[in-house]
Write a protein that holds these residues in place. Structure first.
Motif, short mmCIF file in Angstrom:
data_model
loop_
_atom_site.label_atom_id
_atom_site.label_comp_id
_atom_site.label_asym_id
_atom_site.label_seq_id
_atom_site.Cartn_x
_atom_site.Cartn_y
_atom_site.Cartn_z
N PRO A 114 1.03 -7.97 -10.98
CA PRO A 114 1.88 -7.01 -11.70
C PRO A 114 2.05 -5.70 -10.93
CG PRO A 114 -0.33 -6.93 -12.59
CD PRO A 114 -0.34 -8.03 -11.55
N THR A 115 3.06 -4.92 -11.31
CA THR A 115 3.25 -3.59 -10.75
C THR A 115 3.18 -2.57 -11.87
OG1 THR A 115 5.65 -3.76 -10.99
CG2 THR A 115 4.72 -4.44 -8.89
N ASN A 116 2.55 -1.43 -11.58
CA ASN A 116 2.38 -0.35 -12.54
C ASN A 116 2.65 0.98 -11.84
OD1 ASN A 116 1.18 -1.99 -14.86
ND2 ASN A 116 -0.20 -2.49 -13.17
N GLN A 117 2.53 2.09 -12.57
CA GLN A 117 2.83 3.39 -11.99
C GLN A 117 1.88 3.77 -10.85
OE1 GLN A 117 5.21 6.00 -12.39
NE2 GLN A 117 6.31 4.22 -13.13
N ASP A 118 0.61 3.38 -10.95
CA ASP A 118 -0.34 3.82 -9.93
C ASP A 118 -1.12 2.67 -9.29
OD1 ASP A 118 -1.95 3.13 -12.03
OD2 ASP A 118 -2.90 5.09 -12.26
N ASN A 119 -0.66 1.44 -9.49
CA ASN A 119 -1.32 0.30 -8.85
C ASN A 119 -0.41 -0.92 -8.88
OD1 ASN A 119 -2.24 -1.68 -11.23
ND2 ASN A 119 -2.55 0.44 -11.92
N PHE A 120 -0.70 -1.87 -8.00
CA PHE A 120 -0.02 -3.17 -8.06
C PHE A 120 -0.93 -4.20 -7.41
CE2 PHE A 120 1.28 -1.61 -3.88
CZ PHE A 120 1.24 -2.74 -3.07
N THR A 121 -0.61 -5.47 -7.63
CA THR A 121 -1.33 -6.54 -6.96
C THR A 121 -0.41 -7.19 -5.94
OG1 THR A 121 -2.73 -6.96 -8.87
CG2 THR A 121 -2.55 -8.73 -7.24
N ALA A 122 -0.84 -7.15 -4.69
CA ALA A 122 -0.10 -7.80 -3.61
C ALA A 122 -0.51 -9.27 -3.54
CB ALA A 122 -0.39 -7.11 -2.28
N ASN A 123 0.47 -10.16 -3.52
CA ASN A 123 0.21 -11.60 -3.46
C ASN A 123 0.99 -12.20 -2.29
OD1 ASN A 123 -1.05 -11.97 -6.38
ND2 ASN A 123 0.81 -10.75 -6.64
N TRP A 124 0.51 -13.31 -1.77
CA TRP A 124 1.22 -14.00 -0.71
C TRP A 124 0.83 -15.46 -0.68
CZ3 TRP A 124 -2.43 -10.21 -0.17
CH2 TRP A 124 -3.64 -10.54 0.41
N THR A 125 1.68 -16.24 -0.07
CA THR A 125 1.46 -17.68 0.04
C THR A 125 0.48 -17.97 1.18
OG1 THR A 125 3.69 -18.10 -0.75
CG2 THR A 125 2.59 -19.90 0.39
N ALA A 126 -0.44 -18.87 0.94
CA ALA A 126 -1.42 -19.22 1.96
C ALA A 126 -0.74 -19.81 3.20
CB ALA A 126 -2.43 -20.22 1.41
N LEU A 127 -1.23 -19.44 4.35
CA LEU A 127 -0.72 -19.96 5.61
C LEU A 127 -1.69 -21.03 6.12
CD1 LEU A 127 1.48 -19.59 7.84
CD2 LEU A 127 -0.15 -18.09 8.99
N PRO A 128 -1.23 -22.27 6.36
CA PRO A 128 -2.14 -23.33 6.81
C PRO A 128 -2.90 -22.90 8.07
CG PRO A 128 -0.03 -24.26 6.19
CD PRO A 128 0.15 -22.77 6.17
N GLY A 129 -4.22 -23.10 8.02
CA GLY A 129 -5.06 -22.80 9.18
C GLY A 129 -5.61 -21.39 9.20
N ALA A 130 -5.13 -20.51 8.32
CA ALA A 130 -5.63 -19.13 8.31
C ALA A 130 -7.00 -19.07 7.65
CB ALA A 130 -4.66 -18.23 7.58
N ALA A 131 -7.95 -18.39 8.31
CA ALA A 131 -9.29 -18.24 7.75
C ALA A 131 -9.34 -17.06 6.79
CB ALA A 131 -10.31 -18.05 8.88
N ASN A 132 -8.57 -16.03 7.06
CA ASN A 132 -8.48 -14.86 6.18
C ASN A 132 -7.21 -14.08 6.54
OD1 ASN A 132 -9.18 -13.16 8.47
ND2 ASN A 132 -11.32 -13.75 8.10
N TYR A 133 -7.02 -12.97 5.87
CA TYR A 133 -5.79 -12.19 6.05
C TYR A 133 -6.13 -10.71 6.15
CZ TYR A 133 -3.93 -16.57 4.27
OH TYR A 133 -3.66 -17.90 4.08
N ARG A 134 -5.19 -9.93 6.66
CA ARG A 134 -5.33 -8.49 6.69
C ARG A 134 -4.06 -7.87 6.08
NH1 ARG A 134 -9.63 -6.58 9.54
NH2 ARG A 134 -10.75 -8.14 10.79
N ILE A 135 -4.25 -6.77 5.36
CA ILE A 135 -3.13 -6.16 4.64
C ILE A 135 -3.03 -4.68 5.00
CG2 ILE A 135 -4.59 -5.73 2.59
CD1 ILE A 135 -2.07 -6.05 0.88
N ASP A 136 -1.79 -4.21 5.16
CA ASP A 136 -1.48 -2.79 5.31
C ASP A 136 -0.64 -2.36 4.11
OD1 ASP A 136 -2.64 -2.57 7.87
OD2 ASP A 136 -0.77 -3.20 8.85
N VAL A 137 -0.88 -1.17 3.58
CA VAL A 137 -0.04 -0.57 2.55
C VAL A 137 0.35 0.82 3.04
CG1 VAL A 137 0.20 0.10 0.14
CG2 VAL A 137 -1.29 -1.83 0.76
#
Length: 239
Positions: free
Chosen positions: A6-29
């Motif tokens: 969801p998205t709100n005034q002071d927060n949101f949840t970033a979601n994404w589709t899994a990429l085959p073979g990826a062990a983990n992910y990194r995010i920038d905001v």
């Protein structure tokens, strides 16, 4: 496969589709579409005053948060400050077609009793909207153009009548479609006849555009809660 919910005034949840073979992910905001640091938020109304005594002072401070110097001209870089009286359509009050506003700097547009960069004998009141355009493109507004709030737009101790207020820390983009609660973007400084703070650029005029804690953040799953944001600001994320 990126989506925010969801998205709100002071927060949101970033979601994404899994990429085959990826062990983990990194995010920038970031508050910057290019994730390069600095600003690209346009021209922002960083301070406003509407006198509580007599007829003046009245004026606004315009902050160059584009990340580059702006040399005004009569075409694509024409600065146009418009006022919409009593819910009417905004019309041009003053235009600027010369001079350079440096990146991160401010200009004060106001009445003769202010320390101004552009003299304008404003007569607006608390129920009048203000629109700043550059080359015909809306950059930021005060109030809601085309709407009459009665006496003023108010909220959270901030009012467009009889007050001097300034932009909250962390806001680096304009609001182009208007608002009804000024406290979402601004904070009270003083009564409107006192011009404290005008001519001083907001802090954070340069430096990183990343939200604290969300630069190259390692994430094990395919979602991340992003918190501590400021209402009214546009944020971008990448994974």
């Amino acid at each position: 496969g990126l989506y925010a919910n969801p998205t709100n005034q002071d927060n949101f949840t970033a979601n994404w589709t899994a990429l085959p073979g990826a062990a983990n992910y990194r995010i920038d905001v970031s508050t910057n579409t290019t994730f390069t640091g600095g600003l690209n938020g346009g021209l922002i109304i960083s301070q406003y005053t509407e006198t509580d005594s007599g007829t003046t002072p009245k004026g606004i401070e315009i902050w160059n948060a584009t990340g580059a110097d702006i040399t005004f001209n009569a075409t694509d870089k024409l600065l146009d400050v418009k006022v919409g009286a009593n819910g009417g359509a905004p019309s041009s009050a003053v235009t600027v077609d010369s001079g350079t506003l440096s990146a991160g700097a401010v200009w004060v547009v106001g009445t003769a009793d202010m320390t101004y960069d552009v003299l304008e004998p404003f007569t607006y009141n608390g129920n009048d909207s203000i629109v700043v355009e550059l080359g015909g493109v809306v950059q930021d507004v005060i109030g809601t153009p085309g709407s009459d709030p009665g006496t003023a737009w108010t909220g959270g101790g901030v009012s467009t009548a009889n007050q001097n207020f300034r932009l909250k820390d962390g806001i680096t983009t304009g609001d182009t479609d208007g608002w009804t609660d000024p406290s979402a973007r601004y904070e009270y400084v003083s009564v409107g006849s006192t011009t404290t703070g005008f001519g001083t650029a907001p802090s954070g005029g340069g430096g990183s555009s990343y939200v604290g804690g969300f630069e190259n953040l390692s994430v094990a799953g395919t979602s991340q809660s992003v918190t501590g944001l400021t209402g009214g600001v546009t944020y971008y994320y990448r994974v």
